[in-house]
Write an enzyme that holds these catalytic residues in place. Structure first.
Site, PDB file in Angstrom:
ATOM      1  CD  GLU A 179       0.264  -3.408  -5.886  1.00 45.52           C
ATOM      2  OE1 GLU A 179       1.246  -3.540  -6.637  1.00 45.52           O
ATOM      3  OE2 GLU A 179       0.373  -3.179  -4.659  1.00 45.52           O
ATOM      4  CG  HIS A 229       0.868  -8.150  -6.768  1.00 44.01           C
ATOM      5  ND1 HIS A 229       0.136  -7.031  -6.448  1.00 44.01           N
ATOM      6  CD2 HIS A 229       1.783  -8.305  -5.788  1.00 44.01           C
ATOM      7  CE1 HIS A 229       0.609  -6.534  -5.316  1.00 44.01           C
ATOM      8  NE2 HIS A 229       1.606  -7.273  -4.890  1.00 44.01           N
ATOM      9  N   GLY A 255       0.909  -2.330   1.405  1.00 43.66           N
ATOM     10  CA  GLY A 255       1.272  -0.921   1.308  1.00 43.66           C
ATOM     11  C   GLY A 255       0.521  -0.032   2.282  1.00 43.66           C
ATOM     12  CD  GLU A 292       1.665 -10.129  -1.788  1.00 37.29           C
ATOM     13  OE1 GLU A 292       2.709  -9.717  -1.295  1.00 37.29           O
ATOM     14  OE2 GLU A 292       1.227  -9.746  -2.881  1.00 37.29           O
ATOM     15  CB  SER A 324       2.555  -3.847   5.928  1.00 36.21           C
ATOM     16  OG  SER A 324       1.785  -2.977   5.116  1.00 36.21           O
ATOM     17  CE  LYS A 360       3.985  -3.979  -4.318  1.00 38.30           C
ATOM     18  NZ  LYS A 360       2.875  -3.649  -3.427  1.00 38.30           N
ATOM     19  CG  ASN A 389       6.349  -6.861  -6.188  1.00 41.77           C
ATOM     20  OD1 ASN A 389       6.792  -6.347  -7.221  1.00 41.77           O
ATOM     21  ND2 ASN A 389       5.043  -6.992  -5.957  1.00 41.77           N
TER      22      ASN A 389
HETATM   23  P1  PGA Z   1       4.083  -4.180   0.803  1.00 41.11           P
HETATM   24  O1  PGA Z   1       3.735  -4.962  -0.563  1.00 41.11           O
HETATM   25  O2  PGA Z   1       5.195  -4.955   1.466  1.00 41.11           O
HETATM   26  O3  PGA Z   1       4.509  -2.806   0.362  1.00 41.11           O
HETATM   27  O4  PGA Z   1       2.840  -4.159   1.617  1.00 41.11           O
HETATM   28  C1  PGA Z   1       3.715  -6.361  -0.615  1.00 41.11           C
HETATM   29  C2  PGA Z   1       3.365  -6.808  -2.020  1.00 41.11           C
HETATM   30  O5  PGA Z   1       2.483  -6.210  -2.638  1.00 41.11           O
HETATM   31  O6  PGA Z   1       3.948  -7.767  -2.552  1.00 41.11           O
END
Ligand code: PGA
Length: 251
Positions: free
Chosen positions: A98, A96, A172, A166, A212, A11, A9
């Site tokens: 976010e 997601h 992140g 997640e 992560s 983003k 992803n």
């Molecule tokens: P990350 O994000 O691997 O940077 O923690 C995962 C995601 O949001 O899909």
């Protein structure tokens, strides 16, 4: 036996040119190294075309990061599922954290988007996950259950669905859920899906872990019985790291 699925992803990262380069680097580094594992990349809408051309014929899937629940109309800033199919996407990420946190997505709008995406022939990756406050107050399972139940309301066929667990506190942040913590929630999701759709559908459902994931922890996470791959954010922006994670999921 479920086929593992690893999706990058990206983003809101990378221009069109940068996306094209990253896609080319991935192909060069992946080679034939992902047998027994499905791989996808989710660039920004803007870069779908260029990245899609770069991965053509490679077996890597083109994934979008979101879609709207109407086909077209006065929805400034949105992109529809129909447009994504026409642009060559095979899958779309929906719900997601976010999107939920910054753009007002709710289980209701997530449900509408999933229905539309499925009706347009897209595979769907439904994201669920609890915040740190929710985990600390002991409501993780209840939150996940409502995200799954309400997100999948009135959807009878989940054969084109993947669920991504997640935990919001792990996205992140560099904090990964331990493999045991993740496995516990994955098992909870599979049990719930068995109640809703029957044992066979639940056994076939792929449940990715996201938050992560790195080359150093991927193998341990993917070894858990109910973890069927990963949704990778930060580490997917580096071809070598992403390829190492894909290799951890391949056999
Ligand atoms: P990350 O994000 O691997 O940077 O923690 C995962 C995601 O949001 O899909």
């Amino acid at each position: 036996m479920r086929t593992k699925i690893v999706v990058g992803n990206w983003k809101m990262n990378n221009t069109i040119a940068e996306s094209e380069i990253l896609a080319q680097e991935l192909i060069a580094a992946l080679g034939e190294n992902f047998s027994g594992c499905e791989v996808g990349i989710a660039p920004t809408f803007l870069a779908l075309d260029a990245a899609g051309k770069a991965i053509e014929g490679s077996g890597i899937q083109l994934v979008a990061q979101n879609c709207h629940y109407e086909n077209d109309g006065a929805y400034t800033g949105e992109v529809s599922a129909r447009m994504l199919t026409a642009a060559g996407c095979s899958s779309v990420i929906i719900g997601h954290s976010e999107r939920r946190q910054y753009f007002g997505e709710t289980n209701v709008t997530v449900n509408l988007r999933i229905k539309k995406a499925l009706s347009e022939g897209l595979n769907v990756i439904l994201c669920v996950g609890e915040t740190l406050a929710q985990r600390e107050s002991g409501v993780t399972e209840a939150i996940i259950a409502s995200q799954v139940r309400e997100g999948l309301m009135d959807i009878s066929d989940i054969s084109s669905l993947v669920i991504a667990y997640e935990p919001v506190w792990a996205i992140g942040t560099g904090k990964t859920a331990s493999s045991a913590q993740a496995e516990e929630v994955h098992l909870h999701i599979r049990t719930l899906v068995a109640e809703l759709y029957g044992k066979e559908a639940a056994a076939a459902l792929r449940i990715q872990y996201g938050g992560s994931v790195k080359p150093s922890n991927a193998a341990e996470l993917f070894a858990m019985p109910n973890i069927d791959g990963g949704l990778i954010g930060g580490a997917s922006l580096n071809a070598a790291d992403f390829v190492a994670i894909v290799k951890a999921a391949s056999h």
